[in-house]
Write a protein that holds these residues in place. Structure first.
Motif, PDB file in Angstrom:
ATOM      1  N   ILE A 188      36.581 -14.625 -32.023  1.00  0.00           N
ATOM      2  CA  ILE A 188      36.259 -13.483 -32.889  1.00  0.00           C
ATOM      3  C   ILE A 188      34.844 -13.638 -33.459  1.00  0.00           C
ATOM      4  CG2 ILE A 188      38.711 -13.145 -33.471  1.00  0.00           C
ATOM      5  CD1 ILE A 188      38.113 -14.144 -36.301  1.00  0.00           C
ATOM      6  N   LEU A 189      34.292 -12.520 -33.893  1.00  0.00           N
ATOM      7  CA  LEU A 189      32.944 -12.523 -34.466  1.00  0.00           C
ATOM      8  C   LEU A 189      32.973 -13.167 -35.855  1.00  0.00           C
ATOM      9  CD1 LEU A 189      29.992 -11.515 -34.228  1.00  0.00           C
ATOM     10  CD2 LEU A 189      30.744  -9.420 -35.366  1.00  0.00           C
ATOM     11  N   ALA A 190      31.980 -14.017 -36.157  1.00  0.00           N
ATOM     12  CA  ALA A 190      31.940 -14.711 -37.451  1.00  0.00           C
ATOM     13  C   ALA A 190      30.567 -14.529 -38.100  1.00  0.00           C
ATOM     14  CB  ALA A 190      32.272 -16.188 -37.241  1.00  0.00           C
ATOM     15  N   ASP A 191      30.272 -15.385 -39.083  1.00  0.00           N
ATOM     16  CA  ASP A 191      28.958 -15.452 -39.749  1.00  0.00           C
ATOM     17  C   ASP A 191      28.620 -14.153 -40.501  1.00  0.00           C
ATOM     18  OD1 ASP A 191      26.600 -17.102 -40.227  1.00  0.00           O
ATOM     19  OD2 ASP A 191      25.527 -15.730 -38.920  1.00  0.00           O
ATOM     20  N   GLU A 192      27.431 -13.617 -40.311  1.00  0.00           N
ATOM     21  CA  GLU A 192      26.969 -12.423 -41.032  1.00  0.00           C
ATOM     22  C   GLU A 192      26.156 -11.557 -40.084  1.00  0.00           C
ATOM     23  OE1 GLU A 192      23.573 -14.867 -43.268  1.00  0.00           O
ATOM     24  OE2 GLU A 192      23.230 -12.707 -43.490  1.00  0.00           O
ATOM     25  N   ILE A 193      25.986 -10.289 -40.431  1.00  0.00           N
ATOM     26  CA  ILE A 193      25.039  -9.422 -39.714  1.00  0.00           C
ATOM     27  C   ILE A 193      24.223  -8.726 -40.789  1.00  0.00           C
ATOM     28  CG2 ILE A 193      24.725  -7.512 -38.101  1.00  0.00           C
ATOM     29  CD1 ILE A 193      27.328  -8.235 -36.788  1.00  0.00           C
ATOM     30  N   SER A 194      22.944  -9.013 -40.829  1.00  0.00           N
ATOM     31  CA  SER A 194      22.099  -8.551 -41.936  1.00  0.00           C
ATOM     32  C   SER A 194      20.642  -8.548 -41.477  1.00  0.00           C
ATOM     33  CB  SER A 194      22.260  -9.539 -43.100  1.00  0.00           C
ATOM     34  OG  SER A 194      21.602 -10.760 -42.766  1.00  0.00           O
ATOM     35  N   PRO A 195      19.716  -8.123 -42.342  1.00  0.00           N
ATOM     36  CA  PRO A 195      18.299  -8.191 -41.944  1.00  0.00           C
ATOM     37  C   PRO A 195      17.795  -9.633 -41.748  1.00  0.00           C
ATOM     38  CG  PRO A 195      18.597  -6.610 -43.716  1.00  0.00           C
ATOM     39  CD  PRO A 195      19.887  -7.380 -43.610  1.00  0.00           C
ATOM     40  N   ASP A 196      18.609 -10.635 -42.162  1.00  0.00           N
ATOM     41  CA  ASP A 196      18.267 -12.026 -41.825  1.00  0.00           C
ATOM     42  C   ASP A 196      18.496 -12.286 -40.339  1.00  0.00           C
ATOM     43  OD1 ASP A 196      17.719 -12.724 -44.452  1.00  0.00           O
ATOM     44  OD2 ASP A 196      19.161 -14.376 -44.537  1.00  0.00           O
ATOM     45  N   THR A 197      19.468 -11.589 -39.764  1.00  0.00           N
ATOM     46  CA  THR A 197      19.917 -11.921 -38.409  1.00  0.00           C
ATOM     47  C   THR A 197      19.648 -10.810 -37.387  1.00  0.00           C
ATOM     48  OG1 THR A 197      22.159 -11.072 -38.763  1.00  0.00           O
ATOM     49  CG2 THR A 197      21.768 -13.367 -39.381  1.00  0.00           C
ATOM     50  N   CYS A 198      19.014  -9.720 -37.843  1.00  0.00           N
ATOM     51  CA  CYS A 198      18.661  -8.612 -36.929  1.00  0.00           C
ATOM     52  C   CYS A 198      17.190  -8.282 -37.116  1.00  0.00           C
ATOM     53  CB  CYS A 198      19.392  -7.316 -37.299  1.00  0.00           C
ATOM     54  SG  CYS A 198      21.169  -7.367 -37.280  1.00  0.00           S
ATOM     55  N   ARG A 199      16.538  -7.790 -36.074  1.00  0.00           N
ATOM     56  CA  ARG A 199      15.247  -7.134 -36.271  1.00  0.00           C
ATOM     57  C   ARG A 199      15.492  -5.643 -36.230  1.00  0.00           C
ATOM     58  NH1 ARG A 199      12.994 -11.572 -33.329  1.00  0.00           N
ATOM     59  NH2 ARG A 199      11.611 -12.705 -34.731  1.00  0.00           N
ATOM     60  N   LEU A 200      15.036  -4.947 -37.272  1.00  0.00           N
ATOM     61  CA  LEU A 200      15.233  -3.503 -37.394  1.00  0.00           C
ATOM     62  C   LEU A 200      13.890  -2.864 -37.653  1.00  0.00           C
ATOM     63  CD1 LEU A 200      18.350  -3.751 -39.761  1.00  0.00           C
ATOM     64  CD2 LEU A 200      18.373  -2.983 -37.372  1.00  0.00           C
ATOM     65  N   TRP A 201      13.494  -1.950 -36.780  1.00  0.00           N
ATOM     66  CA  TRP A 201      12.217  -1.242 -36.941  1.00  0.00           C
ATOM     67  C   TRP A 201      12.526   0.216 -37.218  1.00  0.00           C
ATOM     68  CZ3 TRP A 201       8.834  -3.143 -32.148  1.00  0.00           C
ATOM     69  CH2 TRP A 201       8.673  -4.527 -32.237  1.00  0.00           C
ATOM     70  N   GLU A 202      11.839   0.773 -38.223  1.00  0.00           N
ATOM     71  CA  GLU A 202      12.047   2.186 -38.520  1.00  0.00           C
ATOM     72  C   GLU A 202      11.546   3.021 -37.338  1.00  0.00           C
ATOM     73  OE1 GLU A 202      11.709   4.844 -42.434  1.00  0.00           O
ATOM     74  OE2 GLU A 202       9.750   4.140 -41.711  1.00  0.00           O
ATOM     75  N   ILE A 203      12.392   3.960 -36.899  1.00  0.00           N
ATOM     76  CA  ILE A 203      12.007   4.810 -35.765  1.00  0.00           C
ATOM     77  C   ILE A 203      10.878   5.749 -36.212  1.00  0.00           C
ATOM     78  CG2 ILE A 203      12.815   6.657 -34.194  1.00  0.00           C
ATOM     79  CD1 ILE A 203      15.597   5.225 -34.295  1.00  0.00           C
ATOM     80  N   GLY A 204       9.851   5.851 -35.414  1.00  0.00           N
ATOM     81  CA  GLY A 204       8.730   6.735 -35.763  1.00  0.00           C
ATOM     82  C   GLY A 204       7.566   5.956 -36.335  1.00  0.00           C
ATOM     83  N   THR A 205       7.833   5.136 -37.377  1.00  0.00           N
ATOM     84  CA  THR A 205       6.737   4.395 -38.017  1.00  0.00           C
ATOM     85  C   THR A 205       6.614   2.964 -37.493  1.00  0.00           C
ATOM     86  OG1 THR A 205       8.106   3.487 -39.769  1.00  0.00           O
ATOM     87  CG2 THR A 205       7.155   5.663 -40.160  1.00  0.00           C
TER      88      THR A 205
END
Ligand code: TMP
Length: 234
Positions: A188-205
């Motif tokens: 099963i999936l564990a740990d966390e999912i957050s801006p620590d663990t993802c790269r997220l870029w605003e679409i457009g900018t």
């Protein structure tokens, strides 16, 4: 739920036992590290924001049929989770080139990858979490082939679900890291999912709304996490 002894402290989280032997409390700290803790700092209220963001994402994934260790949010910084036995492999999924992929392979940042790139890193702070391949995972007996196949299948499914989820919030999911655990004979999936663990870029900018702001001293770190929290809370 009674909080008992601390059983583990990592760079960003602490795990505590509870009065239920099958459940733990995951406590989110404000501490931030990068480049295997070569860079250290704190991000004000990061723990609170990551707990809430992870909660929203785990609830979304559960609603889409992904089994996770998430049980419920207990307080601003605490999440009740199932006690799993962590597979000591970090699973990275990439949609566009960034971070270590660019550094290691000389790829231009932001290049769209024609396939989703799966990577594995050995969770070993003393070795700086080295990249490893599937043969290494099997040879070191970190997981069985069957477990690894399941992990890959779930990771790719999560990529499809989360890419769509974030796109609806005008955020592009560039890459992310997952950890898995064994629970009742399954994975099963564990740990966390957050801006620590993802790269997220605003679409457009293309604005970076993740831990790269801390890693590369881009400023407005707290604001970026807050922006992600307010979007996932809509
Ligand atoms: P990388 O480009 O630095 O290898 O990171 C890939 C993704 O994995 C990125 O979204 C950040 C995340 N990540 C973690 O969550 N923990 C880590 O220790 C590392 C190195 C990356």
């Amino acid at each position: 739920m009674e909080k008992r002894d601390k059983i583990y402290e990592g760079k960003a989280k602490i795990l505590y036992k509870t009065d239920d032997p099958d459940k733990l409390i995951q406590y989110f700290k404000d501490d931030a590290t990068a480049f295997n803790a070569a860079k250290k700092g704190t991000v004000v209220d990061k723990g609170v924001m990551n707990n809430k963001i992870s909660t929203k994402i785990f609830e979304f994934l559960e609603s889409e049929g992904i089994v996770t260790h998430y049980e419920k949010m207990l307080s601003d910084r605490e999440m009740l989770i199932k006690k799993v036995s962590i597979v000591p492999v970090e699973v990275v999924v990439r949609n566009k080139a960034a971070g270590s992929l660019c550094r290691n392979l000389g790829v231009e940042e932001g290049k769209k990858l024609p396939i989703s790139v799966l990577e594995f890193c050995y969770k070993r702070d003393d070795l700086n979490d080295p990249l490893m391949n599937e043969c290494h995972i099997i040879a070191l007996e970190l997981a069985t082939q069957e477990e690894l196949d399941k992990i890959k299948e779930i990771a790719l499914k999560i990529n499809a679900l989360m890419s769509k989820f974030f796109a609806n919030l005008n955020l592009e999911l560039i890459d992310f890291k997952l950890e898995f655990g064994r629970f009742k004979g399954g994975i099963i999936l564990a740990d966390e999912i957050s801006p620590d663990t993802c790269r997220l870029w605003e679409i457009g900018t293309g604005k970076r709304l993740d831990k790269d702001r801390f890693r590369h001293d881009l400023g407005n770190v707290e604001e970026a996490y807050q922006e992600v929290l307010s979007r996932v809370s809509k």
